[in-house]
Scaffold this active site. Structure first.
Site, mmCIF file in Angstrom:
data_model
loop_
_atom_site.group_PDB
_atom_site.id
_atom_site.type_symbol
_atom_site.label_atom_id
_atom_site.label_comp_id
_atom_site.label_asym_id
_atom_site.label_seq_id
_atom_site.Cartn_x
_atom_site.Cartn_y
_atom_site.Cartn_z
ATOM 1 C CD GLU A 1 -3.213 0.659 1.949
ATOM 2 O OE1 GLU A 1 -4.052 -0.013 1.329
ATOM 3 O OE2 GLU A 1 -3.346 0.986 3.136
ATOM 4 C CE LYS B 1 -2.124 2.854 5.823
ATOM 5 N NZ LYS B 1 -3.230 2.337 6.632
ATOM 6 C CE LYS C 1 -7.732 -0.526 1.299
ATOM 7 N NZ LYS C 1 -6.909 -0.114 2.431
ATOM 8 C CD GLU D 1 -11.763 -3.433 4.034
ATOM 9 O OE1 GLU D 1 -10.855 -3.103 3.254
ATOM 10 O OE2 GLU D 1 -12.158 -2.692 4.962
ATOM 11 C CG ASN E 1 -9.553 -3.910 7.369
ATOM 12 O OD1 ASN E 1 -8.591 -4.058 8.127
ATOM 13 N ND2 ASN E 1 -9.756 -2.797 6.683
ATOM 14 C CD GLU F 1 -8.584 -5.834 3.108
ATOM 15 O OE1 GLU F 1 -9.262 -6.350 2.211
ATOM 16 O OE2 GLU F 1 -8.894 -4.731 3.638
ATOM 17 C CB SER F 2 -5.483 -3.802 8.782
ATOM 18 O OG SER F 2 -6.191 -3.093 7.820
HETATM 19 O O1 LIG Z 1 -5.926 2.936 8.492
HETATM 20 C C1 LIG Z 1 -6.846 3.546 9.089
HETATM 21 O O2 LIG Z 1 -6.661 4.255 10.089
HETATM 22 C C2 LIG Z 1 -8.247 3.471 8.572
HETATM 23 C C3 LIG Z 1 -9.263 4.150 9.213
HETATM 24 C C4 LIG Z 1 -10.559 4.122 8.741
HETATM 25 C C5 LIG Z 1 -10.856 3.415 7.605
HETATM 26 C C6 LIG Z 1 -9.847 2.707 6.949
HETATM 27 C C7 LIG Z 1 -8.571 2.739 7.419
HETATM 28 N N1 LIG Z 1 -7.544 2.092 6.766
HETATM 29 C C8 LIG Z 1 -7.699 1.360 5.568
HETATM 30 C C9 LIG Z 1 -7.055 0.053 5.708
HETATM 31 O O3 LIG Z 1 -7.763 -0.869 5.980
HETATM 32 C C10 LIG Z 1 -5.546 -0.046 5.630
HETATM 33 O O4 LIG Z 1 -5.016 1.043 4.946
HETATM 34 C C11 LIG Z 1 -4.980 -1.307 4.992
HETATM 35 O O5 LIG Z 1 -5.675 -2.465 5.293
HETATM 36 C C12 LIG Z 1 -3.511 -1.469 5.463
HETATM 37 O O6 LIG Z 1 -3.461 -1.518 6.868
HETATM 38 P P1 LIG Z 1 -2.109 -1.310 7.687
HETATM 39 O O7 LIG Z 1 -1.119 -2.323 7.186
HETATM 40 O O8 LIG Z 1 -2.462 -1.561 9.109
HETATM 41 O O9 LIG Z 1 -1.650 0.080 7.423
#
Ligand SMILES: O=C(O)c1ccccc1NCC(=O)[C@H](O)[C@H](O)COP(=O)(O)O
Length: 271
Positions: A66, A68, A128, A177, A199, A229-230
């Site tokens: 990603e 961001k 995204k 998702e 997620n 994810e995340s």
């Molecule tokens: O990342 C956030 O804070 C967030 C808040 C509200 C809605 C979506 C959000 N993020 C989108 C995502 O799910 C992540 O960018 C993506 O899955 C990657 O996650 P990470 O590796 O933890 O940065």
């Protein structure tokens, strides 16, 4: 009368509807349709799901890396932010695909970042964003997106079906998702997309736990490709997932905080 608390996700979605109305004043739906059709000739989809599947078929993890700059839960993640350089670094580090945040107000993203990142490499790219309307699906293809994200928590079943079919008619893949069982049921009923993301982050509260993947994965038919994810930060996180037969990952923060995002990707994912 019960008043719903405006969680971050509700705020983002409310803002999306305003944003779409503002954009329609500048670019008509018909103009976007023409731009998307043009992109299908000059900039056809690169095959997002196929790229993930190929990596996994070869025994590697399928990593959606990603791009961001910032997030609502963590603020600014990366000061030196050059999407084209990050894309090249990810490609070198072994990513299967890119994910580019295009939301401006909450993630400091931009459509131009997707265009710049995609032009700098050969990888397929997911837009995204928080897609709630056909207009945004056309926008996605017109800027070159190979895939879109549809978040079950933001959509009714009917809307999910419409947007999913429209995206695939335009030649894009769709990553649907979910975060909990009701969302998974909705996703399975209204979309037959191959890519199902779980997620680990609750988008209303920011609560994060990898357990969400383990809790939901057993209810997903084997013809779907599960993307966790995340919250993936360490080699241990990756190993735990792969031991449980999860081989597709969407990772943002861990890479964005690294000086060389692609090197971090290789460090986390190479056996
Ligand atoms: O990342 C956030 O804070 C967030 C808040 C509200 C809605 C979506 C959000 N993020 C989108 C995502 O799910 C992540 O960018 C993506 O899955 C990657 O996650 P990470 O590796 O933890 O940065």
């Amino acid at each position: 009368m019960q008043v719903e608390t405006p969680t971050i996700l509700r705020k983002i979605v409310a803002r999306k509807f305003e944003e779409i109305n503002e954009r329609k004043l500048h670019t008509s739906y018909a103009d976007l349709e023409a731009a998307a059709a043009d992109a299908n000739i000059h900039n056809p989809s690169r095959g997002f799901a196929k790229s993930l599947r190929n990596k996994i078929h070869n025994g590697d993890a399928g990593v959606i890396a990603e791009i961001k700059k910032a997030s609502p839960s963590k603020g600014v993640l990366r000061e030196l932010f050059v999407p084209a350089d990050i894309a090249k670094s990810y490609e070198k580090g072994g990513a299967a695909c890119l994910s580019v945040l295009t939301d401006r107000d909450f993630f400091q993203g931009h459509e131009d970042y997707l265009v710049e990142a995609r032009a700098a490499c050969q990888l397929p790219v997911i837009r995204k964003d928080f897609i709630v309307d056909e207009y945004q699906v056309l926008e996605a293809r017109s800027i070159g997106a190979d895939c879109i994200l549809l978040i079950a928590a933001c959509l009714s079943g009917e809307k999910l079906r419409e947007l999913d079919l429209m995206a695939r008619d335009l030649g894009m893949d769709v990553l649907v998702e979910v975060h909990n069982r009701p969302e998974l049921e909705l996703a399975l009923e209204y979309s037959s997309t191959e890519l199902l993301g779980i997620n680990n982050r609750d988008l209303h509260t920011f609560e994060l736990s990898l357990e969400h993947t383990f809790e939901l994965m057993g209810d997903i038919p084997s013809d779907r490709l599960i993307v966790t994810e995340s919250g993936i930060h360490t080699k241990d996180d990756v190993s735990i997932m792969r031991e449980k037969d999860i081989h597709a990952f969407l990772v943002g923060e861990a890479f964005m905080r690294a000086q060389e995002p692609g090197e971090k990707l290789a460090e986390l994912f190479q056996a």
